[in-house]
Every structure is written in C-alpha cells, then in structure tokens.
Scaffold this active site. Structure first.
Site, PDB file in Angstrom:
ATOM      1  N   HIS A 108       7.920   5.052  -5.958  1.00  0.00           N
ATOM      2  CA  HIS A 108       7.149   3.838  -6.205  1.00  0.00           C
ATOM      3  C   HIS A 108       5.767   3.926  -5.568  1.00  0.00           C
ATOM      4  O   HIS A 108       4.787   4.230  -6.264  1.00  0.00           O
ATOM      5  CB  HIS A 108       7.932   2.642  -5.676  1.00  0.00           C
ATOM      6  CG  HIS A 108       7.340   1.314  -6.026  1.00  0.00           C
ATOM      7  ND1 HIS A 108       8.000   0.131  -5.792  1.00  0.00           N
ATOM      8  CD2 HIS A 108       6.150   0.969  -6.564  1.00  0.00           C
ATOM      9  CE1 HIS A 108       7.252  -0.887  -6.184  1.00  0.00           C
ATOM     10  NE2 HIS A 108       6.118  -0.401  -6.653  1.00  0.00           N
ATOM     11  N   GLY A 144      -0.355  -9.877 -12.404  1.00  0.00           N
ATOM     12  CA  GLY A 144      -1.026  -9.370 -13.596  1.00  0.00           C
ATOM     13  C   GLY A 144      -2.462  -9.816 -13.803  1.00  0.00           C
ATOM     14  O   GLY A 144      -3.001  -9.647 -14.905  1.00  0.00           O
ATOM     15  N   TYR A 151     -10.342   3.179  23.806  1.00  0.00           N
ATOM     16  CA  TYR A 151     -11.172   3.411  22.623  1.00  0.00           C
ATOM     17  C   TYR A 151     -11.830   2.083  22.190  1.00  0.00           C
ATOM     18  O   TYR A 151     -11.209   1.032  22.242  1.00  0.00           O
ATOM     19  CB  TYR A 151     -10.332   3.956  21.484  1.00  0.00           C
ATOM     20  CG  TYR A 151     -11.089   4.147  20.185  1.00  0.00           C
ATOM     21  CD1 TYR A 151     -11.764   5.336  19.927  1.00  0.00           C
ATOM     22  CD2 TYR A 151     -11.140   3.126  19.234  1.00  0.00           C
ATOM     23  CE1 TYR A 151     -12.462   5.504  18.733  1.00  0.00           C
ATOM     24  CE2 TYR A 151     -11.844   3.290  18.042  1.00  0.00           C
ATOM     25  CZ  TYR A 151     -12.502   4.481  17.803  1.00  0.00           C
ATOM     26  OH  TYR A 151     -13.196   4.645  16.634  1.00  0.00           O
ATOM     27  N   HIS A 197      -1.228   1.225  -5.212  1.00  0.00           N
ATOM     28  CA  HIS A 197      -0.798   2.407  -5.955  1.00  0.00           C
ATOM     29  C   HIS A 197      -1.827   3.514  -5.736  1.00  0.00           C
ATOM     30  O   HIS A 197      -2.208   4.221  -6.669  1.00  0.00           O
ATOM     31  CB  HIS A 197      -0.635   2.086  -7.439  1.00  0.00           C
ATOM     32  CG  HIS A 197       0.552   1.234  -7.730  1.00  0.00           C
ATOM     33  ND1 HIS A 197       1.716   1.729  -8.298  1.00  0.00           N
ATOM     34  CD2 HIS A 197       0.784  -0.081  -7.525  1.00  0.00           C
ATOM     35  CE1 HIS A 197       2.604   0.769  -8.429  1.00  0.00           C
ATOM     36  NE2 HIS A 197       2.058  -0.352  -7.968  1.00  0.00           N
ATOM     37  N   ASP A 213      -3.937   8.946  15.604  1.00  0.00           N
ATOM     38  CA  ASP A 213      -4.699   7.773  16.038  1.00  0.00           C
ATOM     39  C   ASP A 213      -4.009   6.469  15.646  1.00  0.00           C
ATOM     40  O   ASP A 213      -4.227   5.431  16.281  1.00  0.00           O
ATOM     41  CB  ASP A 213      -6.097   7.782  15.407  1.00  0.00           C
ATOM     42  CG  ASP A 213      -7.083   8.664  16.147  1.00  0.00           C
ATOM     43  OD1 ASP A 213      -6.841   8.973  17.329  1.00  0.00           O
ATOM     44  OD2 ASP A 213      -8.094   9.049  15.531  1.00  0.00           O
ATOM     45  N   HIS A 218       0.414  -3.943  -0.771  1.00  0.00           N
ATOM     46  CA  HIS A 218       1.053  -2.924  -1.613  1.00  0.00           C
ATOM     47  C   HIS A 218       0.001  -2.379  -2.562  1.00  0.00           C
ATOM     48  O   HIS A 218      -0.688  -3.143  -3.232  1.00  0.00           O
ATOM     49  CB  HIS A 218       2.202  -3.531  -2.405  1.00  0.00           C
ATOM     50  CG  HIS A 218       2.754  -2.636  -3.466  1.00  0.00           C
ATOM     51  ND1 HIS A 218       3.145  -1.332  -3.221  1.00  0.00           N
ATOM     52  CD2 HIS A 218       2.982  -2.846  -4.788  1.00  0.00           C
ATOM     53  CE1 HIS A 218       3.588  -0.785  -4.340  1.00  0.00           C
ATOM     54  NE2 HIS A 218       3.494  -1.678  -5.310  1.00  0.00           N
ATOM     55  N   SER A 231       4.817 -10.054  -8.838  1.00  0.00           N
ATOM     56  CA  SER A 231       6.206  -9.656  -9.052  1.00  0.00           C
ATOM     57  C   SER A 231       6.816  -9.042  -7.794  1.00  0.00           C
ATOM     58  O   SER A 231       8.038  -8.944  -7.671  1.00  0.00           O
ATOM     59  CB  SER A 231       6.295  -8.670 -10.218  1.00  0.00           C
ATOM     60  OG  SER A 231       5.487  -7.534  -9.979  1.00  0.00           O
ATOM     61  N   ASP A 232       5.971  -8.638  -6.838  1.00  0.00           N
ATOM     62  CA  ASP A 232       6.451  -8.055  -5.588  1.00  0.00           C
ATOM     63  C   ASP A 232       6.672  -9.088  -4.491  1.00  0.00           C
ATOM     64  O   ASP A 232       6.929  -8.730  -3.341  1.00  0.00           O
ATOM     65  CB  ASP A 232       5.450  -7.002  -5.083  1.00  0.00           C
ATOM     66  CG  ASP A 232       5.339  -5.813  -6.007  1.00  0.00           C
ATOM     67  OD1 ASP A 232       6.389  -5.229  -6.320  1.00  0.00           O
ATOM     68  OD2 ASP A 232       4.220  -5.475  -6.409  1.00  0.00           O
TER      69      ASP A 232
END
Length: 234
Positions: free
Chosen positions: A172, A47, A230, A98, A121, A96, A76-77
C-alpha cells in the site's frame, strides 16, 4: 463560521503541503488533525483534487467516524486515522501519502534499513513494514484493518509511536504522524527522502551494512531527548 475553523485551517494547510512536496498526485493522500479536548478529527474529503480543495471542504468527524461537520464524505482512510488516534494518544496529526520511493519499499514488503545518519537523525530503528493483509481482513473492514496492521507491527516489534513516527503498510504505502498535522507531513517528507537514499545506496552496494549503533545514538539523541543540542531550542 465553523467553531472548528482553527483545526480545519491547520489541516487544510498540511494537506496542501502534499502536492507542494511532491508526495502524491491528483487525489492521492490525506492529512488529518485532532482536537483531543473536543474529541474531533479534521480530515481531507474523499477524492477531492488538491487544486480544488478549500478550507471549508475539510470534514470534521468524531473518533467513532461519525460526521460532525461538513458537506462531503471524509477520506476513505478515515478509519485508519481514527484508530491511530485512539491507540497512540500522544499524536496530534496523521499523514498518508503515495510517495514514490516509500511506496516502492511498501510494495516490496521490506523495512527501510537504517543505513546512515540522515535516517538516524529521525529514528533509531528501521522503518517498519506491516504484514500483508489477509483476504478475511480485506473483506471485513479494509480501512480499519489497515490501522490494525499498523498497531500489530508496533506491538510485535515493541516500537514506540513517539520515537518511530512512520510505517509502511505492505502493498500500500506510508503512514506518518506527529504532534500535529504539520509535523505528520514533515515526517512524510523525511520518510520519502530516506526511502530514496536507502534505495540508491543498495543499488550502489547491495551489501551495505546498517549504520553502527554509536552513530545512531549520537545522531538521534543530539536532536531528541533531554540532552539534545541540535537547533535553537524553544
């Protein structure tokens, strides 16, 4: 000074890439990194807005989610992150976010099909999406079960976490990982872009087929594996 300052600095810088790359707003999203020799994970505190985040705010936990160092609660994750570290031993960072387009695919409950060479790729498969979590799983231990949902889809589809470094959690959003925290964020940037490209492509032509295998192989293996050519190498 913290004996984990090297890891906290790496994870702080990776977290600051989230708003810079417009992968999340306000307090959404988190990045972690692991020191496998020490058995500890550094992760964003729960948070805390990015514009207030400092290196010293980064929290250190062990792989059992016990606090090792820090004055704030970890993300919290955290249980999702640590479960991935336990089960994907080659990874060094987890991200993670959003991000808008990746979340849209996750909310639709659809994998992102491999429609072109930008996608190819980076991975040979579609970006997988988990099953929708059951009520029992949600009430039991939501963050841990989020990780279990990821493990389940990788086992079901026989996917390698080294080759497919991203997933959509149904309803999610996206999780990505890599050799370190920075690469995990890089993969989140890539995921958002291919999610956007796939969305726009299917808006133009809903019948667009997946890219043919020869092009997938060409683009993927020129960047990955022993015969990759590459870039500038090591």
């Amino acid at each position: 000074m913290s004996k984990y300052i090297y890891l906290k600095e790496q994870v702080y810088e990776a977290n600051m890439e989230i708003p810079k790359e417009e992968l999340a707003i306000v307090t959404f999203g988190n990045v972690s990194g692991i020191d496998r020799d020490a058995g500890v994970v550094a992760i964003k505190p729960s948070g805390v807005p990015y514009h207030r985040l400092t290196v010293n705010d980064i929290v250190i936990v062990d792989l059992d989610n016990l606090l090792v160092e820090g004055n704030m609660r970890p993300s919290s994750d955290t249980k999702t992150h640590t479960l991935l570290y336990k089960n994907f031993p080659s990874i060094g960072g987890v991200c993670h976010t959003h991000s808008t387009y990746a979340v849209a695919w996750a909310q639709a409950g659809l994998p992102i099909p491999n429609l072109g060479t930008t996608h190819a790729d980076h991975l040979t498969a579609s970006v997988p999406v988990t099953e929708v979590m059951s009520d029992e799983m949600i009430t039991r231990d939501y963050e841990l079960e989020t990780g279990n949902q990821i493990l389940d889809i990788f086992a079901k589809m026989e996917l390698s976490p080294e080759e497919v470094e991203m997933v959509l959690v149904a309803c999610h959003g996206p999780f990505t990982w890599g050799k370190d925290a920075g690469k995990a964020v890089y993969n989140s940037v890539v995921l958002e872009e291919i999610a956007k490209m796939a969305y726009l492509t299917l808006q133009i032509n809903a019948s667009t087929p997946v890219i043919k295998q020869s092009l997938i192989d060409k683009h993927y293996y020129r960047k990955h594996g022993k015969d990759a050519y590459y870039g500038q190498g090591c």
